[in-house]
Design a protein around this motif. Sequence first.
Motif, short mmCIF file in Angstrom:
data_model
loop_
_atom_site.label_atom_id
_atom_site.label_comp_id
_atom_site.label_asym_id
_atom_site.label_seq_id
_atom_site.Cartn_x
_atom_site.Cartn_y
_atom_site.Cartn_z
N PRO A 66 0.81 -1.30 -0.08
CA PRO A 66 -0.02 0.07 0.29
C PRO A 66 0.92 1.24 -0.04
N LYS A 67 0.58 2.22 -0.80
CA LYS A 67 1.09 3.46 -0.73
C LYS A 67 0.28 4.92 -0.40
N VAL A 68 0.90 5.82 -0.04
CA VAL A 68 0.24 7.06 0.47
C VAL A 68 0.39 7.98 -0.78
N ALA A 69 -0.56 8.41 -1.41
CA ALA A 69 -0.82 9.58 -2.44
C ALA A 69 -0.68 11.05 -1.74
N PHE A 70 0.48 11.65 -2.04
CA PHE A 70 0.70 13.08 -1.76
C PHE A 70 0.21 13.71 -2.88
N MET A 71 -1.01 14.71 -2.82
CA MET A 71 -1.59 15.55 -3.70
C MET A 71 -1.20 17.07 -3.59
N PHE A 72 -0.48 17.61 -4.37
CA PHE A 72 -0.20 18.94 -4.16
C PHE A 72 -1.13 19.86 -5.18
N LEU A 73 -1.97 20.87 -4.36
CA LEU A 73 -2.66 21.70 -5.44
C LEU A 73 -1.86 23.08 -5.17
N THR A 74 -1.11 23.49 -6.54
CA THR A 74 -0.38 24.86 -6.51
C THR A 74 -0.92 25.58 -7.52
N LEU B 133 9.12 24.72 -1.52
CA LEU B 133 9.62 23.89 -0.45
C LEU B 133 9.98 22.54 -1.05
N ALA B 134 10.07 22.50 -2.13
CA ALA B 134 10.36 20.88 -2.83
C ALA B 134 11.79 20.16 -2.28
N PRO B 135 12.65 20.94 -1.94
CA PRO B 135 14.07 20.57 -1.23
C PRO B 135 13.69 19.83 0.15
N PHE B 136 12.77 20.47 0.78
CA PHE B 136 12.45 20.03 2.22
C PHE B 136 11.86 18.62 1.99
N TRP B 137 10.68 18.70 0.99
CA TRP B 137 9.89 17.48 0.77
C TRP B 137 10.76 16.32 0.18
N GLU B 138 12.07 16.74 -0.57
CA GLU B 138 12.91 15.71 -1.03
C GLU B 138 13.79 14.92 0.12
N LEU B 139 13.79 15.71 1.24
CA LEU B 139 14.52 15.10 2.34
C LEU B 139 13.46 14.17 2.89
N PHE B 140 12.18 14.56 3.15
CA PHE B 140 11.34 13.95 3.79
C PHE B 140 11.01 12.54 2.96
N PHE B 141 10.70 12.33 1.76
CA PHE B 141 10.63 11.54 1.08
C PHE B 141 11.89 10.21 0.73
N GLY B 142 13.13 10.71 0.90
CA GLY B 142 14.34 10.07 0.60
C GLY B 142 14.41 8.83 1.31
N GLY B 143 14.62 7.78 0.52
CA GLY B 143 14.62 6.43 1.23
C GLY B 143 13.67 5.49 1.22
N HIS B 144 12.42 6.11 0.88
CA HIS B 144 11.14 5.49 0.96
C HIS B 144 10.28 5.10 -0.31
N GLU B 145 11.10 4.97 -1.46
CA GLU B 145 10.47 4.80 -2.78
C GLU B 145 9.83 3.39 -2.64
N GLY B 146 8.46 3.46 -3.30
CA GLY B 146 7.79 2.58 -3.62
C GLY B 146 6.62 2.45 -2.38
N LEU B 147 6.47 3.43 -1.59
CA LEU B 147 5.67 3.71 -0.58
C LEU B 147 4.88 4.95 -0.63
N TYR B 148 4.93 5.88 -1.62
CA TYR B 148 4.33 6.85 -1.73
C TYR B 148 4.14 7.09 -3.16
N SER B 149 3.20 7.82 -3.56
CA SER B 149 3.12 8.46 -4.91
C SER B 149 2.93 10.11 -4.71
N ILE B 150 3.20 10.81 -6.14
CA ILE B 150 3.20 12.08 -5.92
C ILE B 150 2.30 12.65 -7.03
N TYR B 151 1.39 13.69 -7.01
CA TYR B 151 0.56 14.33 -7.92
C TYR B 151 0.74 15.78 -7.74
N VAL B 152 0.90 16.43 -8.53
CA VAL B 152 0.95 17.88 -8.71
C VAL B 152 0.03 18.58 -9.77
#
Length: 393
Positions: free
Chosen positions: A119-127, A133-152
């Motif tokens: 199972p994955k968590v979908a992070f949906m960004f309405l911009t 703040l993408a660099p901060f989110w990059e640090l947050f997601f690092g090392g957890h590939e396959g457990l999340y999806s991103i939509y912008v």
Amino acid sequence: MWNHEKEQTPIASIATIFYTPTPLLNLMSYFLVFGFGLSIGLAISFSFNIHLKQFFPTPPDQTSPPLQTLAVNETERVGLKEFLKAPNVTHDMTDEELLWRASMEARVGPAEFPFKRVPKVAFMFLTRGPLPLAPFWELFFGGHEGLYSIYVHSNPSFNATPFPESSVFHGRRIPSKDVQWGTFSMLEAERRLLANALLDISNQRFVLLSEACIPLHNFSTIYSYLLFSKQSFVEVYDFPGSVGRGRYNRRMMPVIKLDQWRKGSQWFEMDRSLAVEVVSDRKYFPVFRKFCKPSCYSDEHYLPTMVGVKFWKRNSNRSLTWVDWSRGGPHPAGFRREAVTVDFLKRLRNGGRCLYNGKSTGICFLFARKFLPNSLTRLVRFGPNLMQFNRPE
């Protein structure tokens, strides 16, 4: 007298020979009759076929070629691979096609799925445009590939430099439409994000975020909090004032009554079953489109009203995104660089008590907003250590 009866004439003797039945004579008679009948039948059939061909010529040979047997290499079995593959977010479906496709859902529970599912968590960004703040989110997601999806979802007119291929945001911009604050287009964009995320069957939880949102905990904590929750997180409350019940339009009756009208935060988190209900809704959505006009804001009333009427048993009745409305006005407070301190972030992470799966917990907010672009440097400086990125809390 007896001797007289025994005497026979020569003619009588010959007649007796010919008229006395024997098996051989009977068999010969049958063959003669059969041969005569067969000859007549063949002659008639031949004559009939000649006349028939004059009127009905023989059609060309239409015999189908023999079917070819396809060689199947069992080592290359497709099975459900194509169905389970995460779809490309740059599709060309219309909104109607997208919502129809996203509304399809398996009628068996996850325990009965005939495949292994992570199972994955979908992070949906309405911009509006960029993700400062993408660099901060990059640090947050690092090392957890396959457990999340991103939509912008960003304004179609926004044409910034694409994220590099190494970025988690690379190629995650969905087909979008123009969004104006305070209009129904906000709600349409939220449903568009949900529908795109639903196309990936592995996505089980769905979080709506903005470009001004940040995580307050590390990925492992947020992932576990959402995946193990028995409820969705949509804020729902009844507000009697002008910015609550005062926005209700009586023409919404009988579908929506005044005592069903609710308000809540735009920033939601929900499970897959509720997300399907939202993109499939044909009862409340058209009513809001027709009658919720400024100063009625659909993004603050649609989900709280629908969830409050139909799905309140599956809802926690609170938002997971912290926002500061203490200053009043139509917009929440924004936080610049100087506001971002270790103490401030600690207060956001550990402020108050709430219920989680029926039990009291000190983790009530997983995200916070509204952080302005110049807060990035301090977020990157303090956040990873405080929030223990890449380590369980």
